[in-house]
Design a protein around this motif. Sequence first.
Motif, PDB file in Angstrom:
ATOM      1  N   ARG A 131       0.839  -1.195   0.000  1.00 26.28           N
ATOM      2  CA  ARG A 131       0.000   0.000   0.000  1.00 26.28           C
ATOM      3  C   ARG A 131       0.879   1.252   0.000  1.00 26.28           C
ATOM      4  O   ARG A 131       0.529   2.255  -0.608  1.00 26.28           O
ATOM      5  CB  ARG A 131      -0.939  -0.039   1.224  1.00 26.28           C
ATOM      6  CG  ARG A 131      -1.889   1.112   1.360  1.00 26.28           C
ATOM      7  CD  ARG A 131      -2.908   1.238   0.238  1.00 26.28           C
ATOM      8  NE  ARG A 131      -3.504  -0.011  -0.165  1.00 26.28           N
ATOM      9  CZ  ARG A 131      -4.513  -0.101  -1.037  1.00 26.28           C
ATOM     10  NH1 ARG A 131      -5.029   0.971  -1.583  1.00 26.28           N
ATOM     11  NH2 ARG A 131      -4.979  -1.283  -1.366  1.00 26.28           N
TER      12      ARG A 131
ATOM     13  N   HIS B 261       1.979   1.692  -3.522  1.00 20.65           N
ATOM     14  CA  HIS B 261       0.829   2.259  -4.262  1.00 20.65           C
ATOM     15  C   HIS B 261       0.757   3.764  -4.006  1.00 20.65           C
ATOM     16  O   HIS B 261       0.568   4.558  -4.940  1.00 20.65           O
ATOM     17  CB  HIS B 261      -0.453   1.544  -3.815  1.00 20.65           C
ATOM     18  CG  HIS B 261      -1.710   2.323  -3.991  1.00 20.65           C
ATOM     19  ND1 HIS B 261      -2.328   2.496  -5.218  1.00 20.65           N
ATOM     20  CD2 HIS B 261      -2.482   3.011  -3.098  1.00 20.65           C
ATOM     21  CE1 HIS B 261      -3.420   3.242  -5.059  1.00 20.65           C
ATOM     22  NE2 HIS B 261      -3.536   3.561  -3.792  1.00 20.65           N
TER      23      HIS B 261
ATOM     24  N   HIS C 218      -3.649  10.030   1.124  1.00 21.13           N
ATOM     25  CA  HIS C 218      -5.006   9.615   0.741  1.00 21.13           C
ATOM     26  C   HIS C 218      -5.427   8.290   1.387  1.00 21.13           C
ATOM     27  O   HIS C 218      -6.589   8.104   1.724  1.00 21.13           O
ATOM     28  CB  HIS C 218      -5.162   9.574  -0.795  1.00 21.13           C
ATOM     29  CG  HIS C 218      -4.697   8.318  -1.437  1.00 21.13           C
ATOM     30  ND1 HIS C 218      -3.368   8.030  -1.669  1.00 21.13           N
ATOM     31  CD2 HIS C 218      -5.390   7.242  -1.899  1.00 21.13           C
ATOM     32  CE1 HIS C 218      -3.278   6.851  -2.243  1.00 21.13           C
ATOM     33  NE2 HIS C 218      -4.476   6.346  -2.389  1.00 21.13           N
ATOM     34  N   ASP C 219      -4.483   7.373   1.597  1.00 21.64           N
ATOM     35  CA  ASP C 219      -4.825   6.079   2.217  1.00 21.64           C
ATOM     36  C   ASP C 219      -4.336   5.984   3.668  1.00 21.64           C
ATOM     37  O   ASP C 219      -4.169   4.875   4.200  1.00 21.64           O
ATOM     38  CB  ASP C 219      -4.215   4.931   1.393  1.00 21.64           C
ATOM     39  CG  ASP C 219      -5.113   4.511   0.233  1.00 21.64           C
ATOM     40  OD1 ASP C 219      -6.323   4.794   0.275  1.00 21.64           O
ATOM     41  OD2 ASP C 219      -4.592   3.891  -0.717  1.00 21.64           O
TER      42      ASP C 219
ATOM     43  N   HIS D 277     -11.657  10.329  -2.310  1.00 22.37           N
ATOM     44  CA  HIS D 277     -10.835   9.619  -3.285  1.00 22.37           C
ATOM     45  C   HIS D 277     -11.400   8.252  -3.690  1.00 22.37           C
ATOM     46  O   HIS D 277     -11.124   7.768  -4.781  1.00 22.37           O
ATOM     47  CB  HIS D 277      -9.379   9.485  -2.807  1.00 22.37           C
ATOM     48  CG  HIS D 277      -9.117   8.343  -1.884  1.00 22.37           C
ATOM     49  ND1 HIS D 277      -9.138   8.465  -0.517  1.00 22.37           N
ATOM     50  CD2 HIS D 277      -8.831   7.029  -2.118  1.00 22.37           C
ATOM     51  CE1 HIS D 277      -8.872   7.296   0.031  1.00 22.37           C
ATOM     52  NE2 HIS D 277      -8.685   6.401  -0.910  1.00 22.37           N
TER      53      HIS D 277
ATOM     54  N   ASP E 215      -5.519   7.765  -8.100  1.00 23.57           N
ATOM     55  CA  ASP E 215      -5.697   6.516  -7.350  1.00 23.57           C
ATOM     56  C   ASP E 215      -6.189   5.404  -8.284  1.00 23.57           C
ATOM     57  O   ASP E 215      -5.825   4.245  -8.132  1.00 23.57           O
ATOM     58  CB  ASP E 215      -6.712   6.752  -6.221  1.00 23.57           C
ATOM     59  CG  ASP E 215      -6.826   5.567  -5.276  1.00 23.57           C
ATOM     60  OD1 ASP E 215      -5.789   4.980  -4.916  1.00 23.57           O
ATOM     61  OD2 ASP E 215      -7.963   5.230  -4.887  1.00 23.57           O
TER      62      ASP E 215
ATOM     63  N   ARG F 130      -2.239  -0.351 -11.174  1.00 21.89           N
ATOM     64  CA  ARG F 130      -3.642  -0.774 -11.296  1.00 21.89           C
ATOM     65  C   ARG F 130      -3.877  -1.576 -12.564  1.00 21.89           C
ATOM     66  O   ARG F 130      -3.311  -1.277 -13.616  1.00 21.89           O
ATOM     67  CB  ARG F 130      -4.563   0.453 -11.337  1.00 21.89           C
ATOM     68  CG  ARG F 130      -4.525   1.314 -10.090  1.00 21.89           C
ATOM     69  CD  ARG F 130      -5.054   0.582  -8.882  1.00 21.89           C
ATOM     70  NE  ARG F 130      -5.575   1.522  -7.889  1.00 21.89           N
ATOM     71  CZ  ARG F 130      -5.923   1.176  -6.665  1.00 21.89           C
ATOM     72  NH1 ARG F 130      -5.806  -0.076  -6.268  1.00 21.89           N
ATOM     73  NH2 ARG F 130      -6.387   2.079  -5.832  1.00 21.89           N
TER      74      ARG F 130
HETATM   75 FE   LIG Z   1      -5.325   4.381  -2.801  1.00 24.60          FE
END
Ligand SMILES: [Fe+2]
Length: 187
Positions: free
Chosen positions: A18, A21, A50-51, A109, A127, A133
Amino acid sequence: MEREKALAIVEKQLKKKRYEHTVRVMETAIALAEHYSANVKKAEQAAIFHDYAKYRDIKEMRRWVIEEKLPQDLLEYGDELLHGPVGSVMVEREVGIKDPEVQSAIYYHTTGKSYMSLLDKIIFIADYIEPGRSFLGVDEVRAIVYEDIDQACWMAARNTVQFLMEHEQPVYPDTFHLYNEGLMIKK
Ligand SMILES: [Fe+2]
Ligand SMILES: [Fe+2]
């Protein structure tokens, strides 16, 4: 906040995959911000955080929704939706990020919404399209994002709605609103 310091803060919150990412979302968001003349520093910060809440305990996140008076319907959809809205509040309380534009981009997001700001759009789509992705249809979105970010966001919402419906999973209303907005503008 310096990039390295911000990255070090989120690295502690995230699993390795993550975090990687997150770095790719940051790079994608910076490129988009430069292309669309958005605030590059804010895009960088929103992408890095964002995460932020992604791996927090679900019960803890649900408590934040209640105590921070976030929309209570968030509790009725998949837990996957919680980390955006909750993260937008957590970064202020725990990291001191008090910037409504950055916090809004973190908030929306996952779901998107209608009437997104440019920064909201950049984080939402970064994202979605970051190079790691591999959603069905993601290449089509990548191909258009530097020409028409609104169309790219709409396509991402359409793909998400389609995917969720095919799997008989609930669709959060904000995502439907983003999907509908794109159709209205086209007429
Ligand atoms: Fe994300
Ligand atoms: Fe996320």
